[in-house]
Design an enzyme around this catalytic site. Structure first.
Site, PDB file in Angstrom:
ATOM      1  N   TYR A 112      50.768 115.201-122.027  1.00 32.67           N
ATOM      2  CA  TYR A 112      51.186 116.390-122.776  1.00 32.67           C
ATOM      3  C   TYR A 112      51.199 117.603-121.852  1.00 32.67           C
ATOM      4  O   TYR A 112      50.420 117.687-120.892  1.00 32.67           O
ATOM      5  CB  TYR A 112      50.212 116.608-123.956  1.00 32.67           C
ATOM      6  CG  TYR A 112      50.644 117.743-124.851  1.00 32.67           C
ATOM      7  CD1 TYR A 112      51.907 117.735-125.448  1.00 32.67           C
ATOM      8  CD2 TYR A 112      49.811 118.826-125.077  1.00 32.67           C
ATOM      9  CE1 TYR A 112      52.323 118.790-126.246  1.00 32.67           C
ATOM     10  CE2 TYR A 112      50.212 119.883-125.884  1.00 32.67           C
ATOM     11  CZ  TYR A 112      51.478 119.858-126.451  1.00 32.67           C
ATOM     12  OH  TYR A 112      51.890 120.901-127.229  1.00 32.67           O
ATOM     13  N   TYR A 143      43.973 122.478-127.353  1.00 32.59           N
ATOM     14  CA  TYR A 143      44.052 121.127-126.794  1.00 32.59           C
ATOM     15  C   TYR A 143      42.743 120.769-126.078  1.00 32.59           C
ATOM     16  O   TYR A 143      42.474 119.619-125.786  1.00 32.59           O
ATOM     17  CB  TYR A 143      45.263 121.012-125.862  1.00 32.59           C
ATOM     18  CG  TYR A 143      45.784 119.599-125.718  1.00 32.59           C
ATOM     19  CD1 TYR A 143      46.299 118.908-126.811  1.00 32.59           C
ATOM     20  CD2 TYR A 143      45.759 118.950-124.493  1.00 32.59           C
ATOM     21  CE1 TYR A 143      46.769 117.615-126.688  1.00 32.59           C
ATOM     22  CE2 TYR A 143      46.228 117.658-124.354  1.00 32.59           C
ATOM     23  CZ  TYR A 143      46.734 116.997-125.458  1.00 32.59           C
ATOM     24  OH  TYR A 143      47.197 115.718-125.325  1.00 32.59           O
TER      25      TYR A 143
HETATM   26  P1  NAI Z   1      47.377 107.283-131.704  1.00 30.24           P
HETATM   27  O1  NAI Z   1      46.120 107.822-132.285  1.00 30.24           O
HETATM   28  O2  NAI Z   1      48.221 106.453-132.585  1.00 30.24           O
HETATM   29  O3  NAI Z   1      47.062 106.472-130.353  1.00 30.24           O
HETATM   30  C1  NAI Z   1      45.921 106.697-129.557  1.00 30.24           C
HETATM   31  C2  NAI Z   1      45.394 105.309-129.223  1.00 30.24           C
HETATM   32  O4  NAI Z   1      44.323 105.332-128.276  1.00 30.24           O
HETATM   33  C3  NAI Z   1      44.845 104.587-130.481  1.00 30.24           C
HETATM   34  O5  NAI Z   1      45.529 103.366-130.695  1.00 30.24           O
HETATM   35  C4  NAI Z   1      43.395 104.335-130.123  1.00 30.24           C
HETATM   36  O6  NAI Z   1      42.844 103.183-130.736  1.00 30.24           O
HETATM   37  C5  NAI Z   1      43.502 104.221-128.596  1.00 30.24           C
HETATM   38  N1  NAI Z   1      42.190 104.291-127.959  1.00 30.24           N
HETATM   39  C6  NAI Z   1      41.238 105.255-128.119  1.00 30.24           C
HETATM   40  N2  NAI Z   1      40.133 104.932-127.410  1.00 30.24           N
HETATM   41  C7  NAI Z   1      40.408 103.752-126.780  1.00 30.24           C
HETATM   42  C8  NAI Z   1      39.671 102.916-125.887  1.00 30.24           C
HETATM   43  N3  NAI Z   1      38.421 103.211-125.504  1.00 30.24           N
HETATM   44  N4  NAI Z   1      40.255 101.777-125.440  1.00 30.24           N
HETATM   45  C9  NAI Z   1      41.516 101.441-125.808  1.00 30.24           C
HETATM   46  N5  NAI Z   1      42.274 102.208-126.641  1.00 30.24           N
HETATM   47  C10 NAI Z   1      41.712 103.346-127.121  1.00 30.24           C
HETATM   48  O7  NAI Z   1      48.181 108.572-131.202  1.00 30.24           O
HETATM   49  P2  NAI Z   1      49.467 108.756-130.259  1.00 30.24           P
HETATM   50  O8  NAI Z   1      49.913 110.145-130.493  1.00 30.24           O
HETATM   51  O9  NAI Z   1      50.414 107.642-130.442  1.00 30.24           O
HETATM   52  O10 NAI Z   1      48.823 108.741-128.817  1.00 30.24           O
HETATM   53  C11 NAI Z   1      49.319 107.956-127.768  1.00 30.24           C
HETATM   54  C12 NAI Z   1      49.318 108.751-126.476  1.00 30.24           C
HETATM   55  O11 NAI Z   1      50.309 109.773-126.568  1.00 30.24           O
HETATM   56  C13 NAI Z   1      48.008 109.453-126.126  1.00 30.24           C
HETATM   57  O12 NAI Z   1      47.786 109.386-124.739  1.00 30.24           O
HETATM   58  C14 NAI Z   1      48.311 110.884-126.531  1.00 30.24           C
HETATM   59  O13 NAI Z   1      47.481 111.807-125.878  1.00 30.24           O
HETATM   60  C15 NAI Z   1      49.757 110.974-126.092  1.00 30.24           C
HETATM   61  N6  NAI Z   1      50.497 112.112-126.619  1.00 30.24           N
HETATM   62  C16 NAI Z   1      50.522 112.350-127.958  1.00 30.24           C
HETATM   63  C17 NAI Z   1      51.163 113.462-128.450  1.00 30.24           C
HETATM   64  C18 NAI Z   1      51.111 113.771-129.916  1.00 30.24           C
HETATM   65  O14 NAI Z   1      51.393 114.915-130.284  1.00 30.24           O
HETATM   66  N7  NAI Z   1      50.805 112.818-130.770  1.00 30.24           N
HETATM   67  C19 NAI Z   1      51.891 114.398-127.562  1.00 30.24           C
HETATM   68  C20 NAI Z   1      51.863 114.026-126.175  1.00 30.24           C
HETATM   69  C21 NAI Z   1      51.177 112.920-125.727  1.00 30.24           C
END
Ligand code: NAI
Length: 328
Positions: free
Chosen positions: A205, A215
């Site tokens: 991000y 953030y």
């Molecule tokens: P999400 O909450 O669906 O995905 C985050 C994932 O990280 C979850 O599946 C969770 O179980 C996993 N996770 C957390 N701790 C973990 C661990 N110890 N081992 C393995 N997996 C673990 O949310 P999203 O938004 O799909 O996030 C995916 C990526 O996208 C992240 O890196 C997030 O920072 C990034 N991102 C998200 C944005 C947003 O606005 N949603 C914007 C820019 C980047």
């Protein structure tokens, strides 16, 4: 979790629709017919996107093997990547932290994409070693692509501000959200689990470059993640022609996204500041797939903005209007 309000709203505004170029390779389905719906075999049919169109599968990842982390529920960006990768002909392993598995939703995705699921905590080296060994075994060879879609901050979750961080939690933020990429690539590299010419994408991000106060410590984690991308990208590129990039995505209505304080505010602000509007999760999946494909085999060590133009827009009339007097 905050209410998931329609993230498609920006695309429904007539002025946006008029200026929205048709995404390439798409078929409009204004009046879906049985012919449209069943023209492709189910494994080649791509999921419907927020553009109100259905992407046409091209077999872009035909014959490729992969690992997709982070699909928690249908809103997850990784979920969309998995659906699209399946439609484009890839075979892959799904993985997430054991605790996330217990929520059970990943089983649905595993069924529809015919993907084995291998639990792994991304901060646990033994889990990661097992993940790569078993993936290679189950898929029948080293993987061609790896999606790192993992983020979590205990400080954000528990409402600690940046000027009052809990340092044990801060370490966890950095470990889960950034060092996990290093751990994964180190584990994979040791057992040659990524094929020559493979592609690694991690999601990031813009708070890594510019300050978005709420953030919090995730900004530091993303800065580290982007640096690890370059450092590993150099080594894996030199030794194995493997690409490593980050995709810097628009705010997206997911569990991780909506966990950030004031998320609705910066979702709306980013949308108003982006000539194309915020990029939805489905479009992010399309971009990730382009990076997994052979069409981008000389792109590496980059932070690639997928944000509708937000990162290079200074101001827009829509935002200025909020600060102009009545005479304007
Ligand atoms: P999400 O909450 O669906 O995905 C985050 C994932 O990280 C979850 O599946 C969770 O179980 C996993 N996770 C957390 N701790 C973990 C661990 N110890 N081992 C393995 N997996 C673990 O949310 P999203 O938004 O799909 O996030 C995916 C990526 O996208 C992240 O890196 C997030 O920072 C990034 N991102 C998200 C944005 C947003 O606005 N949603 C914007 C820019 C980047």
């Amino acid at each position: 979790m905050a209410v998931l309000w329609s993230a498609s709203s920006s695309w429904e505004r007539p002025e946006r629709l008029n200026h929205t170029p048709s995404p390439p390779h798409t078929v409009y389905l204004h009046r879906p017919t049985a012919e449209h719906a069943f023209a492709l075999p189910s494994h080649r049919r791509a999921p419907k996107t927020r553009f109100g169109v259905q992407s046409m599968a091209h077999g872009l990842l035909q014959g490729k093997r992969g690992i997709i982390t982070g699909a928690l529920n249908e809103q997850s960006i990784a979920w969309k990547v998995a659906e699209l990768a399946h439609a484009e002909g890839a075979r892959f392993v799904l993985t997430n932290a054991p605790v996330a598995m217990r929520m059970g939703e990943i089983k649905k995705l595993a069924d529809t994409t015919k993907a084995p699921v291998i639990p792994a905590d991304a901060t646990n080296d033994a889990d990661l070693e097992k993940l790569f060994n078993e993936s290679v075994q189950q898929l029948g060879g080293p993987v061609d692509f790896l999606l790192h879609s993992i983020g979590m901050s205990p400080n954000v979750r528990k409402g600690r501000t940046y000027s009052d961080l809990n340092y044990e939690w801060y370490k966890q933020t950095l470990d889960v959200s950034a060092m996990s990429l290093h751990r994964m690539l180190q584990a994979a590299n040791k057992v040659d689990a990524i094929a020559k010419g493979g592609s690694v994408v991690a999601l990031t991000y813009i708070a890594a470059q510019r300050v978005f106060p709420d953030y919090n410590d995730m900004a530091d984690a993303k800065a580290l993640l982007e640096s690890i991308t370059r450092s590993w990208g150099y080594r894996l590129g030199r030794d194995k022609k493997i690409r490593v990039n980050t995709v810097s995505q628009s705010p997206t209505m997911t569990t991780a996204g909506t966990g950030i304080k004031g998320f609705d505010g910066f979702f709306g602000f980013a949308d108003a500041m982006s000539p194309l509007g915020n990029a939805p999760a489905e479009a992010c999946a399309e971009y990730c797939l382009a990076l997994f494909s052979d069409y981008t085999r000389y792109v590496t060590m980059q932070n690639l903005f997928h944000d509708g133009g937000f990162s290079t827009t200074g101001v827009t009339p829509e935002v200025m209007a909020k600060f102009m007097g009545p005479e304007a």
